[in-house]
Scaffold this active site. Structure first.
Site, short mmCIF file in Angstrom:
data_model
loop_
_atom_site.label_atom_id
_atom_site.label_comp_id
_atom_site.label_asym_id
_atom_site.label_seq_id
_atom_site.Cartn_x
_atom_site.Cartn_y
_atom_site.Cartn_z
N ARG A 85 0.84 -1.19 0.00
CA ARG A 85 0.00 0.00 0.00
C ARG A 85 0.88 1.24 0.00
NH1 ARG A 85 -3.81 0.04 5.00
NH2 ARG A 85 -1.79 0.01 6.06
N HIS A 86 0.32 2.34 -0.47
CA HIS A 86 0.95 3.64 -0.40
C HIS A 86 -0.03 4.61 0.25
CE1 HIS A 86 4.33 2.83 -3.30
NE2 HIS A 86 3.50 1.84 -3.64
N PRO A 87 0.46 5.61 0.97
CA PRO A 87 -0.46 6.60 1.53
C PRO A 87 -1.06 7.46 0.42
CG PRO A 87 1.82 7.28 1.88
CD PRO A 87 1.86 5.89 1.30
N TYR A 99 8.66 7.60 3.72
CA TYR A 99 8.00 6.96 4.87
C TYR A 99 8.48 5.54 5.15
CZ TYR A 99 5.10 5.02 1.11
OH TYR A 99 4.67 4.40 -0.04
#
Length: 226
Positions: A85-87, A99
């Site tokens: 996942r990515h923000p 991050y």
């Protein structure tokens, strides 16, 4: 060279054990060595799989699946689970250099892990995706990490699953949405309580002629109930 030879020996041992349990694996497949195949499975050509595959479940060609799959599932070609996942909100950038400590691009500005990059449908067992029993997944479906697909569900071809799927529901689209269900609510509740896939194989074989008629099947099961 020695490591490759050891891997080859492990693979042959795995293949020989599998044949004794009715497991057939096609050409060009990659199966994780820690994977569990319960038996009666077919994995067709060029598929990559790691996780648990329940009895009677099969995978079509060119699948890329990691997770837990229940019993008697029918999975078509080019089905994939999508890890990571990515923000998408809050952070200035979606790039992991800001991050993550993993250095995906070969460097990082982060001094600590600031975002959880992986989601788990079953964190205790480490499964990113959990697919229930008697699930039908059509060609080209994509399932995001962290999702659970309920028992008896149907996923239409080309769907993108990014939310949990209800038992015995029919989902389609991008993103996948519920468009119907296989049976009425009372029938679904009875099937979930019965859990026919957990019965022993002689019981399933004896009741197989009734599987073409849901009402006749459930009526017979009611008569057998103590």
């Amino acid at each position: 060279m020695l490591g490759s030879l050891k891997q080859l020996v492990k693979w042959w041992k795995f293949a020989l054990r599998g044949r004794s349990r009715g497991i057939r694996i096609g050409r060009g497949c990659e199966i994780g060595f820690r994977s569990e195949l319960e038996g009666g499975n077919r994995i067709l050509d060029d598929t990559t799989f790691s996780g648990r595959l329940g009895y009677g479940s099969y995978l079509g060609e060119r699948c890329r699946i990691s997770g837990s799959i229940g019993r008697f599932c029918s999975i078509s070609a080019e089905v994939a689970t999508i890890p990571g996942r990515h923000p998408t909100t809050g952070f200035v950038s979606t790039h992991p250099a800001f991050y993550s400590l993993k250095g995906q691009a070969g460097f990082t500005y982060a001094k600590a892990q600031l975002f959880e990059e992986y989601a788990y449908a079953d964190a205790e067992k480490g499964y990113g995706v959990v697919i229930g029993h008697d699930v039908l997944i059509s060609h080209g479906v994509r399932i995001l990490e962290g999702m659970t697909v309920g028992d008896g569900a149907i996923l239409a071809a080309g769907s993108l699953v990014r939310s949990d799927v209800e038992p015995y529901a029919i989902y389609a689209g991008v993103p996948a949405r519920k468009i119907g269900q296989r049976f009425d609510d009372d029938t679904i509740r009875e099937l979930l309580e019965l859990r026919w896939w957990d019965r022993d194989l002689p019981w399933i074989e004896a009741h197989a002629p009734l599987f073409t008629d849901i009402q006749a099947f459930l009526a017979a099961c009611r008569k057998e109930a103590p």
